[in-house]
Design an enzyme around this catalytic site. Structure first.
Site, PDB file in Angstrom:
ATOM      1  N   ASP A 226       1.105  -0.980   0.094  1.00 34.33           N
ATOM      2  CA  ASP A 226      -0.110   0.309  -0.147  1.00 34.33           C
ATOM      3  C   ASP A 226       1.252   0.921   0.224  1.00 34.33           C
ATOM      4  OD1 ASP A 226      -2.764   1.174   0.709  1.00 34.33           O
ATOM      5  OD2 ASP A 226      -1.546   2.093   2.869  1.00 34.33           O
TER       6      ASP A 226
ATOM      7  N   GLU B 298       0.995  -0.321  -4.863  1.00 33.00           N
ATOM      8  CA  GLU B 298      -0.048   0.517  -5.535  1.00 33.00           C
ATOM      9  C   GLU B 298       0.626   1.831  -5.751  1.00 33.00           C
ATOM     10  OE1 GLU B 298      -4.087   2.875  -3.044  1.00 33.00           O
ATOM     11  OE2 GLU B 298      -1.700   2.427  -2.102  1.00 33.00           O
TER      12      GLU B 298
END
Ligand SMILES: *[C@@H]1O[C@H](CO)[C@@H](O)[C@H](O)[C@H]1NC(C)=O
Ligand SMILES: *[C@@H]1O[C@H](CO)[C@@H](O)[C@H](O)[C@H]1NC(C)=O
Ligand SMILES: *[C@@H]1O[C@H](CO)[C@@H](O)[C@H](O)[C@H]1NC(C)=O
Ligand SMILES: *[C@@H]1O[C@H](CO)[C@@H](O)[C@H](O)[C@H]1NC(C)=O
Ligand SMILES: CC(=O)N[C@H]1CO[C@H](CO)[C@@H](O)[C@@H]1O
Length: 677
Positions: free
Chosen positions: A314, A369
């Site tokens: 993330d 990401e």
């Protein structure tokens, strides 16, 4: 080579020299926190360089704060040895509470802390903060099933355990295992990306403000329950990825990692470099030996202890740049990716992580990401890349939302859609998606809701006639997903529920909504209701995946787009020897349309979004065979004349056989051919 790859080399050499091996350094969860020895003695170890003294306190010593001091070791390390009790059992029992008391100044200021290595924490209903609970079950869960084979075509079901039931409460690992895994299997997804597993004190953070990096969230059950979930997924041949948050950490002190030793540095950068201005969270110091130990060991912990098959990292954009992407838009100029604003320490951390994971676990999958499009992110480290397998195509869902929000149907720009779906770095694999959890969150809307909105409450029944809004919505929902699936990447991702057009938005209980769970759930009951049209969208999503299984376009070379016609609103392309044809025109129907084909031979319709079982109009005769002719067209030597071969002169509805005129939208005339040799 990027300049930082030389640095990587030196770092690894230094680590190996000092720690004996990369293996033991990255398995430091076997040395830190609490370790039970063969004789049931317990060894406690922490790193708290800013502390004056450390004590262990808990149920085991009646919360006596000073009876069990840690001994100070070199380099800010602290150790405590607890011999077994006289009955030879461990001095601290399974499921009893503990705290580390950290004395931070010579004046004796005391802080109660949770070990950064805590494997389990939970919260009493009447408490505001989480407690460290010693986890050492007599009969730990033992995995039975091997890791599945690494999928060639990654089809990801992005999932959050807590919202995985229609009930307005927190669902459990157990609920997910029994109720949701079979759906994922049936739908043909071969991979689950589990969100919000790392413990986060604030539920509404969606798992992105991690407080305890080694603890599986206790909201959903025990660590053993999560292990069972993963083992069951493996038994179904489904790969499981962890949504890992190493880009930042919750700023909580009492139950988080912040100020563990009383200073504002320790695991994070001191001062403003250690704070994320937008997220209000703490930023790791990736240049610190002990932070590397902590984070790399964390990755291995989830791989070894829980048997995840890889990670979705993330917030990679925030890591890559000192500006964290705040207020920066990327247009692709190389000056955006190279320069002093790039955080080389974070890049080296990502390179070491990928190097370690792919060396130790050859089948491990890593996904970044990243919204910036950093070049080389998904190239091998030996080539100077950062070693990720895939990046997320974050521009694609934004494009669909923009189209549905701002463009009239007759103004859809075929060239722009094709450009967005194919605009990716050559040789770097991409996971594409029409929508993810981001679009489902309160403030935004899912595609189904953009398309059908309020009518979803009243007009989704198969027992009533299709309204124009629902008709358009159903057809476009399927077409948007299929074109994204087939054209947009080397993998595909769907957020739980969106496969069947989940209505409404996602909103976790928080002060602003009176702590309500009304929107913190997924209404699988809708798809289970036979007469609702959600079922039809579900069927299409399932068959889209199953068709992919057969032809493998995701793992094939990128598509060759042969038609993107602005007047006809038709897009045609081929990939993996499959021809895809989409008619996005709001009113034109074509009974005959020439498309280029990659190979000569006979073509048959294999998936038709207009089929009745998918809520379409059944206008195509699926038995028709088409023969490629040696007619040069759009730079190909072969082409076919696609004939609609309408079976019904009018719209016909699944249940009612309602006839309406041709003035209705004929979206959904979506041919998809493949050779039928
Ligand atoms: C979810 O699981 C819990 C136990 O973990 C069980 O009590 C509950 O009935 C389940 N709910 C559903 C909807 O299956
Ligand atoms: C569709 O829903 C609207 C209200 O949103 C309602 O007025 C209308 O009658 C419904 N159409 C049908 C065909 O039921
Ligand atoms: C929350 O609940 C309180 C008291 O029941 C009520 O006054 C308030 O309007 C509610 N707020 C919202 C946003 O529902
Ligand atoms: C056809 O090929 C030519 C030469 O290779 C190229 O310039 C052109 O863009 C191609 N046209 C299409 C529609 O692909
Ligand atoms: C290629 C493939 O598996 N196609 C399947 C798609 O789904 C339908 C309905 O479940 C099956 O009949 C097809 O065989």
């Amino acid at each position: 080579l990027k300049p930082s790859s030389g640095f990587l080399f030196v770092t690894v050499i230094k680590l190996v020299e000092a720690e004996g091996s990369m293996d033991s350094f990255t398995k430091s969860y076997c040395n830190y926190g609490v370790q039970r020895q063969a004789n049931n003695a317990l060894l406690f170890r922490e790193w708290a360089p800013g502390a004056q003294a450390l004590y262990l306190t808990g149920d085991f010593n009646g919360w006596n704060t000073k009876s069990h001091p840690y001994a100070k070791k070199e380099y800010g390390k602290w150790e405590l040895y607890l011999p077994p009790k006289t009955d030879k059992s461990p001095a601290v029992e399974h499921e009893t509470k503990l705290k580390v008391l950290v004395v931070v100044t010579a004046q004796g200021e005391e802080l109660f802390r949770i070990s950064p290595w805590a494997k389990y924490v939970n919260k009493r209903l009447d408490s505001n903060t989480y407690d460290w609970v010693h986890w050492d079950p007599l009969q730990p869960f033992l995995h039975e099933h091997a890791h599945p084979k690494r999928p060639r075509s990654l089809k990801i079901y992005e999932a959050h355990v807590g919202i995985a039931s229609p009930e307005a409460k927190i669902a459990t690992y157990e609920n997910f295992t029994t109720d949701v895994l079979p759906r994922i299997k049936d739908l043909g997804y071969n991979c689950i990306q589990l969100m919000a597993v790392m413990e986060h004190a604030y539920y509404a953070s969606f798992g992105y403000q991690v407080t305890n990096f080694f603890a599986a969230s206790s909201r959903f059950g025990t660590p053993e329950d999560l292990k069972r979930l993963i083992d069951t997924a493996h038994s179904l041949g489904i790969t499981v990825l962890l949504d890992v948050v190493h880009s930042h950490a919750s700023s909580n002190t009492a139950d988080g990692l912040n100020q563990f030793d009383g200073t504002d540095s320790c695991f994070f950068h001191a001062g403003s470099r250690g704070q994320h201005a937008q997220w209000g969270s703490c930023l790791f110091n990736y240049n610190s030996w002990e932070v590397l130990r902590f984070l790399l060991s964390n990755l291995r912990w989830w791989m070894e202890e829980y048997r995840f098959d890889g990670f979705r990292f993330d917030g990679v954009t925030s890591m890559l740049y000192h500006h964290h992407g705040i207020g920066v838009s990327f247009c692709g100029s190389y000056s955006e990716y190279f320069g002093m604003h790039v955080d080389e320490e974070a890049i080296v951390y990502l390179m070491i992580s990928n190097h370690m994971l792919h060396t130790l676990y050859p089948n491990c999958i890593t996904i970044a990401e990243d919204v910036s499009g950093m070049p080389g992110l998904c190239r091998l480290i030996t080539e100077g890349g950062m070693g990720f397998d895939y990046r997320l195509a974050m521009a694609v869902p934004d494009k669909w939302i923009q189209i549905l929000k701002e463009w009239k149907d007759e103004h859809w720009d075929m060239g722009n859609i094709v450009y967005t779906l194919t605009n990716r770095r050559q040789g770097e694999a991409v996971i594409c998606y029409a929508e993810s959890h981001d679009q489902a969150l309160v403030g935004d809307k899912s595609l189904a809701f953009w398309l059908m909105d309020k009518e979803m409450y009243t007009n989704m029944s198969c027992l009533i006639p299709l309204t124009p809004v629902i008709d358009r919505g159903l057809q476009l929902h399927k077409m948007i997903r299929l074109i994204t699936h087939a054209l947009g990447g080397e993998g595909y991702l769907n957020f739980m529920g969106n496969e069947f057009g989940h209505p409404e938005w996602l909103d976790f209980p928080r002060k602003g909504n009176n702590e309500s769970y009304a929107y913190a759930r997924r209404q699988y009951n809708l798809v289970d209701t036979e007469h609702l049209r959600y079922r039809q969208l579900y069927n299409f999503d399932r068959d889209m995946n199953r068709t992919e299984d057969k032809y493998g376009w995701l793992s094939a070379a990128p598509a060759v787009v042969t038609t993107a016609d602005e007047r006809d609103k038709v897009i045609a392309f081929d990939r993996a020897n499959v021809v895809f044809v989409f008619n996005f025109h709001p009113s034109n129907s074509y009974t005959s349309y020439r498309v280029a084909t990659p190979t000569p031979g006979k073509y048959k319709i294999k998936l038709d979004s207009d089929a009745l079982q998918y809520g379409g109009h059944g206008r195509l005769d699926l038995d028709t065979e088409f023969f490629a002719e040696p007619v040069a067209f759009k730079n190909k030597t072969q082409s076919i004349e696609v004939r609609g071969n309408l079976k019904y002169p009018f719209y016909t509805d699944l249940k009612s056989h309602h006839h309406s005129g041709l003035e209705l939208s004929v979206k959904g005339l979506n041919w998809h051919f493949s050779p039928a040799f």
